[in-house]
Scaffold this motif. Structure first.
Motif, PDB file in Angstrom:
ATOM      1  N   ALA A 191       0.823  -1.203   0.000  1.00 28.68           N
ATOM      2  CA  ALA A 191       0.000   0.000   0.000  1.00 28.68           C
ATOM      3  C   ALA A 191       0.862   1.259   0.000  1.00 28.68           C
ATOM      4  N   GLN A 192       1.930   1.244   0.776  1.00 23.27           N
ATOM      5  CA  GLN A 192       2.825   2.403   0.808  1.00 23.27           C
ATOM      6  C   GLN A 192       3.508   2.614  -0.542  1.00 23.27           C
ATOM      7  N   SER A 193       3.798   1.520  -1.239  1.00 24.78           N
ATOM      8  CA  SER A 193       4.401   1.660  -2.574  1.00 24.78           C
ATOM      9  C   SER A 193       3.426   2.258  -3.577  1.00 24.78           C
ATOM     10  N   GLN A 194       2.131   2.218  -3.234  1.00 26.76           N
ATOM     11  CA  GLN A 194       1.093   2.770  -4.103  1.00 26.76           C
ATOM     12  C   GLN A 194       0.643   4.169  -3.653  1.00 26.76           C
ATOM     13  N   GLY A 195       1.366   4.730  -2.692  1.00 29.02           N
ATOM     14  CA  GLY A 195       1.076   6.088  -2.268  1.00 29.02           C
ATOM     15  C   GLY A 195       0.330   6.229  -0.961  1.00 29.02           C
ATOM     16  N   TRP A 196      -0.066   5.113  -0.344  1.00 29.99           N
ATOM     17  CA  TRP A 196      -0.742   5.200   0.954  1.00 29.99           C
ATOM     18  C   TRP A 196       0.260   5.643   2.000  1.00 29.99           C
ATOM     19  N   THR A 197      -0.126   6.488   2.931  1.00 32.47           N
ATOM     20  CA  THR A 197       0.831   7.088   3.865  1.00 32.47           C
ATOM     21  C   THR A 197       0.640   6.639   5.312  1.00 32.47           C
ATOM     22  N   GLY A 198      -0.216   5.662   5.549  1.00 39.59           N
ATOM     23  CA  GLY A 198      -0.455   5.206   6.916  1.00 39.59           C
ATOM     24  C   GLY A 198       0.706   4.406   7.471  1.00 39.59           C
ATOM     25  N   PRO A 199       0.711   4.155   8.789  1.00 44.60           N
ATOM     26  CA  PRO A 199       1.858   3.520   9.439  1.00 44.60           C
ATOM     27  C   PRO A 199       1.839   2.010   9.550  1.00 44.60           C
ATOM     28  N   ASP A 200       0.642   1.390   9.648  1.00 46.48           N
ATOM     29  CA  ASP A 200       0.624  -0.026   9.999  1.00 46.48           C
ATOM     30  C   ASP A 200      -0.669  -0.697   9.527  1.00 46.48           C
ATOM     31  N   ALA A 201      -0.767  -2.007   9.820  1.00 46.31           N
ATOM     32  CA  ALA A 201      -1.911  -2.791   9.340  1.00 46.31           C
ATOM     33  C   ALA A 201      -3.225  -2.348   9.979  1.00 46.31           C
ATOM     34  N   ARG A 202      -3.174  -1.908  11.213  1.00 46.09           N
ATOM     35  CA  ARG A 202      -4.407  -1.435  11.862  1.00 46.09           C
ATOM     36  C   ARG A 202      -4.946  -0.197  11.148  1.00 46.09           C
ATOM     37  N   ALA A 203      -4.059   0.723  10.798  1.00 45.17           N
ATOM     38  CA  ALA A 203      -4.480   1.915  10.060  1.00 45.17           C
ATOM     39  C   ALA A 203      -4.956   1.552   8.660  1.00 45.17           C
ATOM     40  N   LEU A 204      -4.290   0.569   8.050  1.00 42.72           N
ATOM     41  CA  LEU A 204      -4.698   0.130   6.714  1.00 42.72           C
ATOM     42  C   LEU A 204      -6.113  -0.442   6.756  1.00 42.72           C
TER      43      LEU A 204
END
Length: 307
Positions: A191-204
């Motif tokens: 997800a971060q490689s796709q531009g998502w900026t959250g920190p962890d799986a709970r935030a995801l």
């Protein structure tokens, strides 16, 4: 209670939990600590946790569930997601902490499956796969109503079934494993490689529940790989049920809805389409209770052990 209990320990990449458990599955005392990153701190954490939980009691046996691979005959573990332990003599450490108490070592996936089969979502099922989706992806099999660990103790390790040979590198050294797609850290990295900026799986998970497109795509991608592993295992082992737990499974329908969708396409043979997929009933306690269940045959209780 002081005597008719076993000491159960569940060791994972995120946490280590321990508790005193009776032959009826009742947990009398429980505590947990975060899993430290270094070997000396791991040993210190184990010593402190076991002595504090067992304080004042006389457990008749110890059941240890550890992230794998595990080597029960030698009492050693090499958890993929605990890099400080490689060929680590876990039974020797526990024997030094709790001298004279017999110990049994099982993989954490086997333990979770055994706990759910004993007291949870797998009760009465003849053939089932238990899956823990968390820091890694572990699994355990119950076949013909009995836990099946295999000759090495690692049967059912679905996280390292290859979902796509051209996929990303897995922590085990292979490419395209289910774990490389479906574990919490793997989904977060993608997800971060796709531009998502959250920190962890709970935030995801929270963002996916709110409809974030990248978060939803990460869960769909992980669920598809998990479905491929489940479908292959169902075809090989003629499964009735799959039960899924672990931190990532707490996302609920964010995970289970795409998983069911992909399974519907992958379960093509008639005999595997009876398969049901359900969440753990025991939650975070499944591995601990499975560890306890694995130790019961070794325990010598003062009062009769229920069947």
């Amino acid at each position: 209670m002081d005597h008719d209990v076993v000491l159960a320990v569940d060791i994972g990449g995120t946490k280590i939990s321990a508790g005193l458990v009776g032959a009826d599955g009742q947990v009398h005392r429980q505590s947990e600590v975060a899993t430290p990153a270094t070997r000396p701190l791991l040993e210190e954490a184990m010593r402190g946790l076991l002595t504090s939980v067992a304080d004042g009691a006389s457990p008749r046996a110890i059941g240890l569930a550890s992230a794998g691979p595990v080597d029960p005959p030698r009492g050693r573990v090499s958890p993929v997601n605990i890099t400080a332990w490689r060929d680590f003599p876990l039974l020797d450490l526990v024997g030094a902490i709790m001298p004279g108490v017999p110990s049994v070592l099982v993989g954490d996936g086997i333990a979770a499956a055994l706990g759910e089969h004993w007291l949870g979502a797998g009760r009465g099922v003849e053939a089932m796969l238990g899956i823990v989706v968390s820091t890694g992806v572990g699994g355990g099999l119950v076949l013909n109503g009995e836990a099946y660990a295999g000759p090495s103790g690692n049967a059912g390790h679905i996280g390292h079934v290859v979902a796509d040979p051209a996929g990303p590198l897995c922590s085990c050294g292979a490419t395209g494993c289910v774990e490389a797609y479906a574990s919490g850290p793997s989904m977060v990295r993608w997800a971060q490689s796709q531009g998502w900026t959250g920190p962890d799986a709970r935030a995801l998970s929270a963002d996916a529940a709110r409809g974030d497109a990248v978060a939803l795509a990460a869960f769909d991608r992980g669920a598809q790989a998990l479905a491929r592993g489940i479908a292959a295992t169902a075809a090989l082992c003629d499964l009735d049920r799959v039960v899924i737990g672990g931190g990532v499974s707490a996302a609920g329908e964010v995970l289970f809805a795409p998983l069911r969708k992909h399974l519907d396409g992958f379960l093509t043979l008639g005999y595997v389409r009876r398969l049901t997929v359900v969440p753990f009933e025991l939650g975070r306690s499944a591995g601990l209770l499975g560890a306890a269940r694995s130790a019961l045959p070794t325990a010598q209780f003062e009062s009769p052990t229920p069947a």
